[in-house]
Design a protein around this motif. Sequence first.
Motif, PDB file in Angstrom:
ATOM      1  N   CYS A 134       0.826  -1.212   0.000  1.00 41.16           N
ATOM      2  CA  CYS A 134       0.000   0.000   0.000  1.00 41.16           C
ATOM      3  C   CYS A 134       0.858   1.259   0.000  1.00 41.16           C
ATOM      4  CB  CYS A 134      -0.955  -0.010   1.193  1.00 41.16           C
ATOM      5  SG  CYS A 134      -2.314  -1.190   1.017  1.00 41.16           S
ATOM      6  N   ALA A 135       1.999   1.211   0.698  1.00 39.31           N
ATOM      7  CA  ALA A 135       2.903   2.358   0.691  1.00 39.31           C
ATOM      8  C   ALA A 135       3.435   2.620  -0.712  1.00 39.31           C
ATOM      9  CB  ALA A 135       4.054   2.121   1.663  1.00 39.31           C
ATOM     10  N   ARG A 136       3.774   1.546  -1.432  1.00 39.91           N
ATOM     11  CA  ARG A 136       4.260   1.717  -2.795  1.00 39.91           C
ATOM     12  C   ARG A 136       3.167   2.276  -3.703  1.00 39.91           C
ATOM     13  NH1 ARG A 136       7.894   3.580  -6.021  1.00 39.91           N
ATOM     14  NH2 ARG A 136       8.040   2.496  -8.030  1.00 39.91           N
ATOM     15  N   MET A 137       1.944   1.813  -3.524  1.00 40.02           N
ATOM     16  CA  MET A 137       0.837   2.348  -4.312  1.00 40.02           C
ATOM     17  C   MET A 137       0.660   3.839  -4.052  1.00 40.02           C
ATOM     18  SD  MET A 137      -1.809  -0.826  -3.825  1.00 40.02           S
ATOM     19  CE  MET A 137      -3.204   0.014  -4.557  1.00 40.02           C
ATOM     20  N   ALA A 138       0.735   4.222  -2.777  1.00 38.00           N
ATOM     21  CA  ALA A 138       0.609   5.636  -2.436  1.00 38.00           C
ATOM     22  C   ALA A 138       1.725   6.451  -3.087  1.00 38.00           C
ATOM     23  CB  ALA A 138       0.618   5.807  -0.921  1.00 38.00           C
ATOM     24  N   LYS A 139       2.951   5.916  -3.078  1.00 41.52           N
ATOM     25  CA  LYS A 139       4.083   6.608  -3.699  1.00 41.52           C
ATOM     26  C   LYS A 139       3.886   6.777  -5.192  1.00 41.52           C
ATOM     27  CE  LYS A 139       7.388   7.684  -0.742  1.00 41.52           C
ATOM     28  NZ  LYS A 139       7.915   9.072  -0.653  1.00 41.52           N
ATOM     29  N   ARG A 140       3.232   5.837  -5.825  1.00 43.99           N
ATOM     30  CA  ARG A 140       3.003   5.900  -7.269  1.00 43.99           C
ATOM     31  C   ARG A 140       1.805   6.785  -7.626  1.00 43.99           C
ATOM     32  NH1 ARG A 140       5.495   3.222 -10.833  1.00 43.99           N
ATOM     33  NH2 ARG A 140       3.718   3.219 -12.263  1.00 43.99           N
ATOM     34  N   GLY A 141       1.125   7.328  -6.636  1.00 41.80           N
ATOM     35  CA  GLY A 141       0.010   8.224  -6.910  1.00 41.80           C
ATOM     36  C   GLY A 141      -1.293   7.538  -7.202  1.00 41.80           C
ATOM     37  N   VAL A 142      -1.423   6.279  -6.752  1.00 41.98           N
ATOM     38  CA  VAL A 142      -2.708   5.581  -6.888  1.00 41.98           C
ATOM     39  C   VAL A 142      -3.739   6.290  -6.013  1.00 41.98           C
ATOM     40  CG1 VAL A 142      -3.899   3.406  -6.410  1.00 41.98           C
ATOM     41  CG2 VAL A 142      -1.631   3.383  -7.457  1.00 41.98           C
ATOM     42  N   ALA A 143      -4.924   6.531  -6.561  1.00 43.39           N
ATOM     43  CA  ALA A 143      -5.928   7.333  -5.852  1.00 43.39           C
ATOM     44  C   ALA A 143      -6.647   6.555  -4.761  1.00 43.39           C
ATOM     45  CB  ALA A 143      -6.943   7.888  -6.841  1.00 43.39           C
ATOM     46  N   GLY A 144      -6.725   5.222  -4.897  1.00 46.17           N
ATOM     47  CA  GLY A 144      -7.432   4.437  -3.898  1.00 46.17           C
ATOM     48  C   GLY A 144      -7.400   2.966  -4.237  1.00 46.17           C
ATOM     49  N   LEU A 145      -7.693   2.160  -3.228  1.00 48.87           N
ATOM     50  CA  LEU A 145      -7.774   0.699  -3.368  1.00 48.87           C
ATOM     51  C   LEU A 145      -9.176   0.250  -3.001  1.00 48.87           C
ATOM     52  CD1 LEU A 145      -6.686  -2.236  -3.541  1.00 48.87           C
ATOM     53  CD2 LEU A 145      -5.903  -1.963  -1.165  1.00 48.87           C
ATOM     54  N   VAL A 146      -9.788  -0.534  -3.889  1.00 51.13           N
ATOM     55  CA  VAL A 146     -11.130  -1.074  -3.675  1.00 51.13           C
ATOM     56  C   VAL A 146     -11.051  -2.588  -3.822  1.00 51.13           C
ATOM     57  CG1 VAL A 146     -13.469  -1.223  -4.601  1.00 51.13           C
ATOM     58  CG2 VAL A 146     -12.311   0.988  -4.504  1.00 51.13           C
ATOM     59  N   THR A 147     -11.595  -3.321  -2.863  1.00 51.74           N
ATOM     60  CA  THR A 147     -11.630  -4.775  -2.966  1.00 51.74           C
ATOM     61  C   THR A 147     -12.799  -5.340  -2.190  1.00 51.74           C
ATOM     62  OG1 THR A 147     -10.390  -6.833  -2.614  1.00 51.74           O
ATOM     63  CG2 THR A 147     -10.059  -5.074  -1.000  1.00 51.74           C
ATOM     64  N   ASP A 148     -13.269  -6.507  -2.636  1.00 55.72           N
ATOM     65  CA  ASP A 148     -14.283  -7.227  -1.877  1.00 55.72           C
ATOM     66  C   ASP A 148     -13.636  -8.160  -0.861  1.00 55.72           C
ATOM     67  OD1 ASP A 148     -13.256  -9.065  -3.658  1.00 55.72           O
ATOM     68  OD2 ASP A 148     -15.172  -9.567  -4.595  1.00 55.72           O
ATOM     69  N   GLY A 149     -12.316  -8.079  -0.727  1.00 56.88           N
ATOM     70  CA  GLY A 149     -11.579  -8.848   0.263  1.00 56.88           C
ATOM     71  C   GLY A 149     -11.126  -7.988   1.419  1.00 56.88           C
ATOM     72  N   VAL A 150      -9.964  -8.330   1.987  1.00 58.69           N
ATOM     73  CA  VAL A 150      -9.453  -7.620   3.163  1.00 58.69           C
ATOM     74  C   VAL A 150      -7.971  -7.308   2.959  1.00 58.69           C
ATOM     75  CG1 VAL A 150     -11.111  -8.697   4.733  1.00 58.69           C
ATOM     76  CG2 VAL A 150      -8.892  -9.793   4.361  1.00 58.69           C
ATOM     77  N   VAL A 151      -7.466  -6.414   3.809  1.00 59.98           N
ATOM     78  CA  VAL A 151      -6.038  -6.116   3.834  1.00 59.98           C
ATOM     79  C   VAL A 151      -5.430  -6.721   5.098  1.00 59.98           C
ATOM     80  CG1 VAL A 151      -6.269  -4.009   2.467  1.00 59.98           C
ATOM     81  CG2 VAL A 151      -6.448  -3.883   4.972  1.00 59.98           C
ATOM     82  N   ARG A 152      -4.104  -6.630   5.210  1.00 61.37           N
ATOM     83  CA  ARG A 152      -3.407  -7.067   6.412  1.00 61.37           C
ATOM     84  C   ARG A 152      -2.461  -5.952   6.863  1.00 61.37           C
ATOM     85  NH1 ARG A 152       1.555 -10.586   4.646  1.00 61.37           N
ATOM     86  NH2 ARG A 152       1.147 -11.736   6.585  1.00 61.37           N
ATOM     87  N   ASP A 153      -1.848  -6.115   8.037  1.00 64.61           N
ATOM     88  CA  ASP A 153      -1.007  -5.037   8.594  1.00 64.61           C
ATOM     89  C   ASP A 153      -1.812  -3.742   8.691  1.00 64.61           C
ATOM     90  OD1 ASP A 153       1.363  -6.716   8.481  1.00 64.61           O
ATOM     91  OD2 ASP A 153       1.434  -6.302   6.335  1.00 64.61           O
ATOM     92  N   LEU A 154      -2.968  -3.826   9.328  1.00 65.92           N
ATOM     93  CA  LEU A 154      -3.924  -2.721   9.287  1.00 65.92           C
ATOM     94  C   LEU A 154      -3.326  -1.396   9.741  1.00 65.92           C
ATOM     95  CD1 LEU A 154      -6.750  -1.628   8.808  1.00 65.92           C
ATOM     96  CD2 LEU A 154      -7.381  -2.413  11.098  1.00 65.92           C
ATOM     97  N   ALA A 155      -2.628  -1.385  10.858  1.00 70.11           N
ATOM     98  CA  ALA A 155      -2.071  -0.123  11.351  1.00 70.11           C
ATOM     99  C   ALA A 155      -1.118   0.478  10.328  1.00 70.11           C
ATOM    100  CB  ALA A 155      -1.364  -0.353  12.685  1.00 70.11           C
ATOM    101  N   GLY A 156      -0.304  -0.371   9.715  1.00 68.81           N
ATOM    102  CA  GLY A 156       0.623   0.122   8.708  1.00 68.81           C
ATOM    103  C   GLY A 156      -0.086   0.618   7.464  1.00 68.81           C
TER     104      GLY A 156
END
Length: 234
Positions: A105-127
């Motif tokens: 997610c940090a790399r996506m943010a660095k690349r200027g991705v506007a957002g992440l949408v999924t019908d699943g889940v993420v991990r390392d929530l605090a990070g």
Amino acid sequence: MTIDPTTLAALSGVSTATITTVLLKKGLRNVWMRGTRPIRAGQPRVVGAAFTLRFVPAREDLATPESWSSPISTRAAIEAMPLGCITVVDAMGVTDAGIFGDILCARMAKRGVAGLVTDGVVRDLAGVLATGLPVWCQGAAAPASVTGLTFVNWQQPIGCGGVAVFPDDVVMVDDDGAVVIPNKLVAEVAAVAADQERLEEWIMTEVNQGASLPGLYPPNAENRARYEAWAKNR
């Protein structure tokens, strides 16, 4: 895909609820992605072209930690994401394997991705939260994606939350979740939605002043004329 600035400005000023109503009137009912909830309160409304990723059920010979170094991997997909896109991930609704963690997610943010949408889940929530990347998903889970899913490719048609999403469709997300607008309808939907939002602003003003709903919402000919006069003077 680059969204026309006028269209982008119009969409940025309306809600996903309004978009679903406009699309309903065009015969499209299945446009809201189930399970796409904002990961934190107060995330901005985001509009962007869909960049799609697809997972299938885990297969033990393919879903391994070694697969993370493959040319066909989530890591490689992230490097192909264009500025301003919304990453839409088909995780098959799996909620016990996190598709992305804080580093991805940090790399996506660095690349200027506007957002992440999924019908699943993420991990390392605090990070993930610390990266600042706006995320809409079903929550968090500790296990890695390969415990329940196999990544297969990016920029293909997918199903996310029961909705068909094609690369370069336009995705809108706000507090009500994620909605897809078919690419060929974007400009028309944006124009109609902007007018619908203005109409509902006027209706809310009338309701706050004590007006009853019959003939107001939706407006009859008399109230439509009153609205149009109001809109001209704005």
